[in-house]
Design a protein around this motif. Structure first.
Motif, PDB file in Angstrom:
ATOM      1  N   ASP A 116       0.795  -1.226   0.000  1.00 32.12           N
ATOM      2  CA  ASP A 116       0.000   0.000   0.000  1.00 32.12           C
ATOM      3  C   ASP A 116       0.829   1.279   0.000  1.00 32.12           C
ATOM      4  OD1 ASP A 116      -3.083  -0.717   0.576  1.00 32.12           O
ATOM      5  OD2 ASP A 116      -1.798  -2.139   1.592  1.00 32.12           O
ATOM      6  N   VAL A 117       1.873   1.310   0.813  1.00 35.91           N
ATOM      7  CA  VAL A 117       2.647   2.548   0.932  1.00 35.91           C
ATOM      8  C   VAL A 117       3.214   3.004  -0.412  1.00 35.91           C
ATOM      9  CG1 VAL A 117       4.694   3.603   1.976  1.00 35.91           C
ATOM     10  CG2 VAL A 117       3.116   2.267   3.387  1.00 35.91           C
ATOM     11  N   PRO A 118       3.832   2.113  -1.230  1.00 32.67           N
ATOM     12  CA  PRO A 118       4.275   2.564  -2.558  1.00 32.67           C
ATOM     13  C   PRO A 118       3.128   3.099  -3.406  1.00 32.67           C
ATOM     14  CG  PRO A 118       5.285   0.461  -2.017  1.00 32.67           C
ATOM     15  CD  PRO A 118       4.230   0.717  -0.975  1.00 32.67           C
ATOM     16  N   ALA A 119       1.960   2.450  -3.321  1.00 29.29           N
ATOM     17  CA  ALA A 119       0.800   2.913  -4.095  1.00 29.29           C
ATOM     18  C   ALA A 119       0.343   4.283  -3.616  1.00 29.29           C
ATOM     19  CB  ALA A 119      -0.338   1.897  -3.982  1.00 29.29           C
ATOM     20  N   CYS A 141      -6.908  -3.821   1.467  1.00 28.91           N
ATOM     21  CA  CYS A 141      -6.149  -2.560   1.493  1.00 28.91           C
ATOM     22  C   CYS A 141      -5.928  -1.992   0.094  1.00 28.91           C
ATOM     23  CB  CYS A 141      -4.784  -2.780   2.148  1.00 28.91           C
ATOM     24  SG  CYS A 141      -4.836  -3.250   3.878  1.00 28.91           S
ATOM     25  N   LEU A 142      -6.785  -2.296  -0.859  1.00 28.00           N
ATOM     26  CA  LEU A 142      -6.535  -1.779  -2.209  1.00 28.00           C
ATOM     27  C   LEU A 142      -7.542  -0.689  -2.572  1.00 28.00           C
ATOM     28  CD1 LEU A 142      -8.905  -3.100  -4.177  1.00 28.00           C
ATOM     29  CD2 LEU A 142      -7.414  -5.078  -4.125  1.00 28.00           C
ATOM     30  N   GLY A 143      -7.166   0.121  -3.573  1.00 30.08           N
ATOM     31  CA  GLY A 143      -8.082   1.132  -4.082  1.00 30.08           C
ATOM     32  C   GLY A 143      -7.654   2.564  -3.833  1.00 30.08           C
ATOM     33  N   TRP A 144      -6.387   2.778  -3.434  1.00 35.14           N
ATOM     34  CA  TRP A 144      -5.940   4.151  -3.152  1.00 35.14           C
ATOM     35  C   TRP A 144      -5.986   5.036  -4.390  1.00 35.14           C
ATOM     36  CZ3 TRP A 144      -5.761   5.071   1.845  1.00 35.14           C
ATOM     37  CH2 TRP A 144      -5.528   4.002   2.717  1.00 35.14           C
ATOM     38  N   ASP A 145      -5.766   4.464  -5.561  1.00 35.81           N
ATOM     39  CA  ASP A 145      -5.830   5.256  -6.790  1.00 35.81           C
ATOM     40  C   ASP A 145      -7.277   5.567  -7.175  1.00 35.81           C
ATOM     41  OD1 ASP A 145      -6.287   2.570  -7.211  1.00 35.81           O
ATOM     42  OD2 ASP A 145      -5.169   2.454  -9.080  1.00 35.81           O
ATOM     43  N   ASN A 146      -8.198   4.708  -6.780  1.00 36.59           N
ATOM     44  CA  ASN A 146      -9.602   4.926  -7.143  1.00 36.59           C
ATOM     45  C   ASN A 146     -10.155   6.231  -6.583  1.00 36.59           C
ATOM     46  OD1 ASN A 146      -9.743   2.570  -8.544  1.00 36.59           O
ATOM     47  ND2 ASN A 146     -10.890   1.433  -7.024  1.00 36.59           N
ATOM     48  N   VAL A 147      -9.595   6.687  -5.471  1.00 36.74           N
ATOM     49  CA  VAL A 147     -10.163   7.864  -4.817  1.00 36.74           C
ATOM     50  C   VAL A 147      -9.808   9.159  -5.543  1.00 36.74           C
ATOM     51  CG1 VAL A 147     -10.061   6.680  -2.607  1.00 36.74           C
ATOM     52  CG2 VAL A 147      -8.187   8.211  -3.246  1.00 36.74           C
ATOM     53  N   THR A 148      -9.018   9.086  -6.618  1.00 35.10           N
ATOM     54  CA  THR A 148      -8.612  10.299  -7.340  1.00 35.10           C
ATOM     55  C   THR A 148      -9.445  10.555  -8.585  1.00 35.10           C
ATOM     56  OG1 THR A 148      -6.960   9.122  -8.671  1.00 35.10           O
ATOM     57  CG2 THR A 148      -6.242   9.990  -6.542  1.00 35.10           C
ATOM     58  N   THR A 149     -10.364   9.675  -8.914  1.00 39.53           N
ATOM     59  CA  THR A 149     -11.089   9.825 -10.181  1.00 39.53           C
ATOM     60  C   THR A 149     -12.048  11.007 -10.172  1.00 39.53           C
ATOM     61  OG1 THR A 149     -12.822   8.291  -9.471  1.00 39.53           O
ATOM     62  CG2 THR A 149     -10.954   7.358 -10.675  1.00 39.53           C
ATOM     63  N   ALA A 167      12.589   0.757  -5.369  1.00 38.31           N
ATOM     64  CA  ALA A 167      11.500   0.694  -4.388  1.00 38.31           C
ATOM     65  C   ALA A 167      10.248   0.046  -4.967  1.00 38.31           C
ATOM     66  CB  ALA A 167      11.176   2.096  -3.880  1.00 38.31           C
ATOM     67  N   LEU A 168       9.978   0.301  -6.251  1.00 42.58           N
ATOM     68  CA  LEU A 168       8.745  -0.208  -6.853  1.00 42.58           C
ATOM     69  C   LEU A 168       8.830  -1.683  -7.234  1.00 42.58           C
ATOM     70  CD1 LEU A 168       7.682   2.871  -9.021  1.00 42.58           C
ATOM     71  CD2 LEU A 168       6.810   2.141  -6.796  1.00 42.58           C
ATOM     72  N   VAL A 169      10.018  -2.263  -7.136  1.00 38.72           N
ATOM     73  CA  VAL A 169      10.149  -3.710  -7.332  1.00 38.72           C
ATOM     74  C   VAL A 169       9.409  -4.450  -6.213  1.00 38.72           C
ATOM     75  CG1 VAL A 169      11.783  -5.639  -7.275  1.00 38.72           C
ATOM     76  CG2 VAL A 169      12.294  -3.620  -8.645  1.00 38.72           C
ATOM     77  N   ILE A 170       9.351  -3.840  -5.030  1.00 36.65           N
ATOM     78  CA  ILE A 170       8.762  -4.506  -3.858  1.00 36.65           C
ATOM     79  C   ILE A 170       7.279  -4.839  -4.060  1.00 36.65           C
ATOM     80  CG2 ILE A 170       8.254  -4.268  -1.404  1.00 36.65           C
ATOM     81  CD1 ILE A 170      10.793  -2.553  -1.188  1.00 36.65           C
ATOM     82  N   PRO A 171       6.417  -3.858  -4.412  1.00 38.71           N
ATOM     83  CA  PRO A 171       5.004  -4.234  -4.605  1.00 38.71           C
ATOM     84  C   PRO A 171       4.801  -5.213  -5.760  1.00 38.71           C
ATOM     85  CG  PRO A 171       5.381  -1.955  -5.285  1.00 38.71           C
ATOM     86  CD  PRO A 171       6.608  -2.406  -4.548  1.00 38.71           C
ATOM     87  N   PHE A 172       5.651  -5.126  -6.802  1.00 38.53           N
ATOM     88  CA  PHE A 172       5.574  -6.118  -7.875  1.00 38.53           C
ATOM     89  C   PHE A 172       5.844  -7.514  -7.318  1.00 38.53           C
ATOM     90  CE2 PHE A 172       6.303  -2.528 -10.867  1.00 38.53           C
ATOM     91  CZ  PHE A 172       5.293  -2.806 -11.771  1.00 38.53           C
ATOM     92  N   GLY A 173       6.844  -7.617  -6.425  1.00 39.89           N
ATOM     93  CA  GLY A 173       7.174  -8.912  -5.833  1.00 39.89           C
ATOM     94  C   GLY A 173       6.029  -9.471  -5.020  1.00 39.89           C
ATOM     95  N   VAL A 174       5.387  -8.626  -4.197  1.00 39.72           N
ATOM     96  CA  VAL A 174       4.244  -9.064  -3.396  1.00 39.72           C
ATOM     97  C   VAL A 174       3.124  -9.570  -4.301  1.00 39.72           C
ATOM     98  CG1 VAL A 174       2.461  -8.307  -1.782  1.00 39.72           C
ATOM     99  CG2 VAL A 174       4.810  -7.483  -1.511  1.00 39.72           C
TER     100      VAL A 174
END
Length: 445
Positions: A54-57, A202-210, A388-395
């Motif tokens: 979540d934090v990277p997102a 814990c997903l959907g942080w980008d959805n709140v910007t639409t 840093a963004l490799v981490i969420p891809f790994g998860v």
């Protein structure tokens, strides 16, 4: 075609409530975690996964939104950074994943309503349809009614849990015995499904910007509201799993009967009833908030001539994309027949693919437009951002691999999600066939 000016805008306190419901709505849906992860790994996975997933997102969303606080959010960012083709992929994938996400919540509403009236489970479909179309009507009225409703429902969700935690810690004698955190002995398939459970919650942080253009002072409001909502979500999740473990409830009973059963063990039927009421409120609040976010995406895609023009039509009085809201509701009405576990896997898998395009867009814009003003900027250079963004891809890929190593039903859901992702290219080719002028926008713009 530009959107007409919107006079009524949502305020930060309402935005916090809408974000809370968009990404969480309470811990409902975390019930299987103890069954998947076991006592030793549950809290560890619950706390570590949001930090890596979540934090990277959140930071990516805040930087991109500070550059482009526009209606359409992530779709507009990807389109601007990577071109029309990838912008379409982003919009299409997120539209589809949100259909899946929305289909989960009417069923959860019935589950918690059945706590009071078990016979309601036999009328699951008609009750689900009432939730779907009631929320559609609320969204047609506009973002301000949704925001106000979210505040009320948020209070209904949080108050019983505050009471639960207060009662537990007041009556709990002695120290809190927390099992030493470890993933030792946890099978890979169970680990993957535990990851999916936490990721979905814990997903959907980008959805709140639409709907950024419908928010007062969007850059500052989002910065405050997103961090406030994230802190609230993590504290709530940690406490409910901790209390559930301390209550002595079995993981199987928790998964089957939900958090009201924990409340009953701690303080009796009255508290279980409050938690069940909160579960009903949570389902309604999440559905309304997520529908608010997803209904703006097809509208702006129609503005860009990537979807039928009728989708960008606004209500004459409320200035809301009512045709888009109706279409979304029709699709969800068909998807409520899917079981929860399948929807969860499809949801996270398709969402993760769309999120990856936002990460790539962040890097692309850092390299292509380094001097563009960013009110919020992640304090890392391009090289460290990539690392840093490799981490969420790994998860994401560990969770997907875990689903494939799980049951046959989970494998079929994961395969279906991949087929859904592939549909974007097919639809894109149909668009190029009917509207060849879009070929000019397939490269970086």
């Amino acid at each position: 075609m530009s959107s007409p000016p919107l006079i009524r805008k949502i305020r930060p306190i309402q935005l916090i409530a809408v974000i809370f419901f968009t990404v969480s709505g309470g811990p409902y849906g975390l019930e299987p975690l103890l069954n998947y992860a076991g006592a030793q790994a549950a809290l560890l996975i619950l706390l570590v996964t949001p930090m890596l997933w979540d934090v990277p997102a959140i930071f990516t969303v805040l930087e991109l939104n500070s550059m482009m606080p526009v209606t359409g959010g992530y779709y507009k960012w990807v389109k601007h950074a990577l071109g029309t083709r990838w912008g379409f992929y982003e919009g299409w994938w997120t539209w589809l994943y949100t259909f899946v996400d929305l289909a989960i919540y009417p069923g959860l509403f019935v589950l918690y309503a059945s706590y009071f009236f078990p016979v309601l489970a036999e009328y699951r479909i008609p009750i689900c349809l009432c939730v779907v179309w009631g929320s559609a009507g609320l969204n047609v009225l506009g973002i301000v009614p949704v925001g106000r409703t979210s505040l009320i429902l948020g209070a209904i969700v949080l108050t019983p849990f505050i009471i639960l935690f207060g009662v537990f810690f007041y009556h709990h004698a002695g120290s809190i015995a927390v099992t030493s955190p470890s993933v030792k002995g946890l099978s890979f398939s169970s680990f993957g499904m535990a990851l999916y459970t936490v990721m979905w919650n814990c997903l959907g942080w980008d959805n709140v910007t639409t709907y950024a253009e419908e928010v007062e002072k969007p850059v500052k409001s989002y910065l405050i509201s997103i961090f406030a909502a994230f802190g609230l979500v993590i504290v709530l999740y940690f406490l409910i799993i901790l209390v559930s473990q301390q209550s002595g409830i079995s993981a199987a009973v928790l998964e089957d009967k939900g958090f009201p059963s924990v409340a009953e063990l701690i303080s009796g039927k009255w508290l279980g009833s409050l938690i069940a009421i909160a579960g009903m409120a949570s389902s309604l609040g999440i559905y309304a908030a997520v529908l608010l976010s997803v209904s703006r995406v097809p509208k702006v895609m129609a503005d860009d001539d990537l979807l039928p023009q009728r989708l960008n039509k606004l209500h004459s009085r409320f200035q809301t994309p009512y045709v888009s809201i109706i279409i979304c509701s029709l699709v969800v009405s068909l998807m409520i027949f899917w079981p929860f576990s399948d929807l969860l896997i499809i949801d996270v898998t398709v969402y993760g693919a769309g999120l990856s395009l936002e990460y790539i867009s962040l890097i692309r814009l850092r390299k292509r437009s380094p001097d563009v003003y960013r009110p919020f900027k992640i304090p890392l250079n391009v090289t460290w951002l990539c690392i840093a963004l490799v981490i969420p891809f790994g998860v994401y890929f560990v969770a997907l691999a875990g689903a494939f190593a799980s049951s046959e039903q989970a494998v079929m859901a994961a395969i279906f999600a991949i087929v859904v992702l592939s549909s974007a290219e097919l639809v894109w080719q149909l668009i190029l066939w009917k509207k060849p002028h879009h070929r000019k926008g397939t490269l970086y713009q």
